[in-house]
Design an enzyme around this catalytic site. Structure first.
Site, PDB file in Angstrom:
ATOM      1  N   SER A 107      -9.709   0.060   6.979  1.00  0.00           N
ATOM      2  CA  SER A 107      -9.166   0.121   5.619  1.00  0.00           C
ATOM      3  C   SER A 107      -8.558  -1.173   5.100  1.00  0.00           C
ATOM      4  O   SER A 107      -8.231  -1.258   3.908  1.00  0.00           O
ATOM      5  CB  SER A 107      -8.138   1.240   5.507  1.00  0.00           C
ATOM      6  N   LYS A 151       0.848  -1.194   0.000  1.00  0.00           N
ATOM      7  CA  LYS A 151       0.000   0.000   0.000  1.00  0.00           C
ATOM      8  C   LYS A 151       0.883   1.243   0.000  1.00  0.00           C
ATOM      9  O   LYS A 151       1.905   1.294   0.705  1.00  0.00           O
ATOM     10  CB  LYS A 151      -0.915  -0.015   1.229  1.00  0.00           C
ATOM     11  N   SER A 185      -9.663   2.581   2.830  1.00  0.00           N
ATOM     12  CA  SER A 185      -8.782   3.251   1.900  1.00  0.00           C
ATOM     13  C   SER A 185      -7.926   2.277   1.095  1.00  0.00           C
ATOM     14  O   SER A 185      -7.451   2.614   0.018  1.00  0.00           O
ATOM     15  CB  SER A 185      -7.867   4.211   2.651  1.00  0.00           C
TER      16      SER A 185
HETATM   17  N1  GLN Z   1     -12.749   4.631   6.071  1.00  0.00           N
HETATM   18  C1  GLN Z   1     -12.147   5.017   7.303  1.00  0.00           C
HETATM   19  C2  GLN Z   1     -11.790   6.466   7.262  1.00  0.00           C
HETATM   20  O1  GLN Z   1     -12.087   7.073   6.287  1.00  0.00           O
HETATM   21  C3  GLN Z   1     -10.988   4.131   7.589  1.00  0.00           C
HETATM   22  C4  GLN Z   1      -9.679   4.660   7.206  1.00  0.00           C
HETATM   23  C5  GLN Z   1      -8.561   3.736   7.476  1.00  0.00           C
HETATM   24  O2  GLN Z   1      -8.729   2.675   8.080  1.00  0.00           O
HETATM   25  N2  GLN Z   1      -7.370   4.144   7.080  1.00  0.00           N
HETATM   26  O3  GLN Z   1     -11.252   7.016   8.158  1.00  0.00           O
END
Ligand code: GLN
Length: 515
Positions: free
Chosen positions: A179, A80, A155
């Protein structure tokens, strides 16, 4: 042959590499070809490594010399883009870091290299890991391999899609509020958020430091466990890294596969992580899993965690507060983008112009929210209250774990939604993390795995298992048992039933017919 290789799990590739039936160069080339073939459609990668074949050749060389190698030596892995790589740009999906090549490797990346795995490229993500769809990436969205009109989750949608599209067997993700697990849910893949402190955060571009964890993304529970074994364990460079020794997660997963039964396991169904707001097909699949688990000997208990209802609200104060502070370092001076206002300007004006041009709308929204929540007059009312809720969430977990060994829930309330569907409504987007956020607030581990297709749209639904802190191994063993039972019902892996999985098998059998 090449199609066959990309369809294999990392564990299967590992066997073929160890018996020297194939070389890492062949395996890596097959995956590079696959990326060249499909990534213009999927867009999982922001960067493909120019050194992958070299690393593969080195792994083959070490094997020839008879070196004792990690089981995953020679296996390709995607990373990532939130993780620092000294040989590839690391942008975290943001314009402000476009083209930036870090001076060092994140600890997890260094451990991949030490195990002689083959880093094949960097995967797309929502900017600074803020989002649930990859629509907030500055470099365009990733598409869901099940349906190109739909989001791959976020994400870490790039890592999940790369694995689901058979571009790579393994990838690294980061999970601050879901994420890793939410993209796994909507792409039919497996993803693990380890216990907080179980995997080093050194060299991970921080979103919210008290919530972030790095973890594996894979197509099987065993593969995720094998990768976790490579990246996990104490790191003196991360002050929150746990110092203990961990058991082998791969052994735990293998034991789970062999067990075939869940006798003696108490599974707690969390009342607050289901029902209203959960898609019918997702809830239906979840009910089937509960019946399956019960038939396999598990004791099903209902648990209640009332404070989970406030978890999203608390998270969206704690996360922006920490993020606003973590992102202050993008100041146009130390690294990354610099924008000079026309006619020059003061340091402050250059900084403002840079941050205005370099950050996308979601990042700006959260910086504003976070600095507001931390400001003197509001600190107690917002940030202080959120921290109190965090304590309540931790207490709810503790009392739930008195009644159950593991907690079980859907990992996302819906299947993959269409592009644009939630983009204009940040709150709707935030709600997609309702089931994953509590584990981050409490620091406990969570494993996401596929639980079948929702009847109404034929798209994958995700299952989540959560364990008390430090009991990651239990997730791998119970997760592997459940996966084995589910796959026996499906007659193979769920991903084999995706359009890309079917196409892959069709080319394979065509080639088989020709030869
Ligand atoms: N979707 C969540 C957010 O927008 C999770 C983000 C993440 O785990 N990096 O914060």
């Amino acid at each position: 042959m090449a199609e066959e290789l990309v369809a294999l799990s990392a564990a299967e590739l590992s066997e073929k590499l160890q018996s020297k039936e194939v070389s890492s160069v062949e395996v890596t080339q097959a995956h590079l070809d696959r990326i060249a073939e499909v990534d213009s459609q999927v867009h999982a990668f922001l960067h493909v490594s120019a050194d992958a074949l070299k690393a593969a050749g080195e792994a083959d060389g070490a094997r020839k010399l008879g070196a004792k190698l990690n089981p995953l030596a020679g296996v390709p892995v995607a990373i990532k883009d939130v993780l620092c790589t000294s040989d590839m740009p690391s942008t975290a999906g943001s314009r402000i870091l476009e083209g930036w090549i870090p001076p060092y490797d994140a600890t997890v990346v260094a451990r991949l290299r030490k195990a002689r795995m083959v880093p094949i490229g960097k995967t797309n993500m929502d900017e600074f890991a803020m989002g649930s769809s990859t629509e907030h990436s500055a470099y365009g969205s990733t598409r869901n391999p099940w349906d190109f009109e739909r989001i791959p989750g976020g994400s870490g949608g790039g890592s999940a899609a790369a694995v689901a599209a058979f571009e790579v067997p393994l990838a690294l993700g980061s999970d601050t509020g879901g994420s890793i697990r939410q993209p796994a849910a909507v792409t039919g893949t497996v993803g693990m958020k380890p216990t907080y402190g179980g995997v080093s955060r050194y060299g991970a571009i921080a979103l919210a430091s008290s919530l972030d964890q790095i973890g594996p993304v894979a197509r099987t529970v065993l593969d995720a466990a094998l990768l976790h074994d490579v990246i996990g364990g104490h790191d003196p460079r991360d002050s929150t890294s746990l110092t203990e020794d961990w058991p082998s997660f791969a052994e735990a997963a293998k034991a789970g596969i062999a067990a075939g039964s869940l006798k003696g396991v108490r599974l707690g169904v969390v009342r607050e992580l289901g029902g209203e707001g959960f898609q019918t097909g997702v809830s239906a699949r979840f009910q089937e899993v509960i019946e399956l688990a019960s038939k396999a000997g598990a004791e099903i208990v209902e648990v209640s965690a009332p404070s989970f209802s406030y978890a999203i609200a608390a998270y969206y104060l704690i996360l922006p507060a920490e993020a606003s502070s973590n992102l202050a370092k993008f100041d146009s001076v130390r690294f990354g983008l610099r924008v000079n206002p026309p006619g020059g300007g003061t340091v402050e004006q250059v900084m403002a112009a840079t941050r205005e041009a370099g950050f996308g709308p979601e990042v700006k929204r959260r910086i504003i929210l976070g600095t507001y929540a931390l400001s003197a007059g509001y600190y107690d009312a917002y940030y202080g209250s959120a921290q109190k809720v965090r304590t309540l969430v931790q207490r709810d977990f503790a009392s739930a774990f008195e009644k159950a060994d593991l907690l079980i829930s859907p990992s996302a309330p819906t299947t993959a939604f269409k592009f644009g569907e939630k983009l204009e409504d940040p709150l709707a987007m935030y709600l997609n993390d309702v089931a994953t956020i509590p584990a981050n607030l409490a620091g406990v581990p969570g494993l996401g795995l596929p639980m079948g297709l929702a009847a109404e749209d034929g798209l994958p639904a995700g299952l989540q298992l959560m364990a008390p802190a430090r009991q990651d191994a239990k997730l791998y063993s119970v997760g592997a048992t459940l996966e084995t039972l589910l796959e026996a019902n499906w007659g193979g892996s769920l991903l084999a039933r995706s359009p890309m999985g079917k196409a892959l098998r069709a080319t394979e059998s065509e080639k088989g017919a020709q030869s």
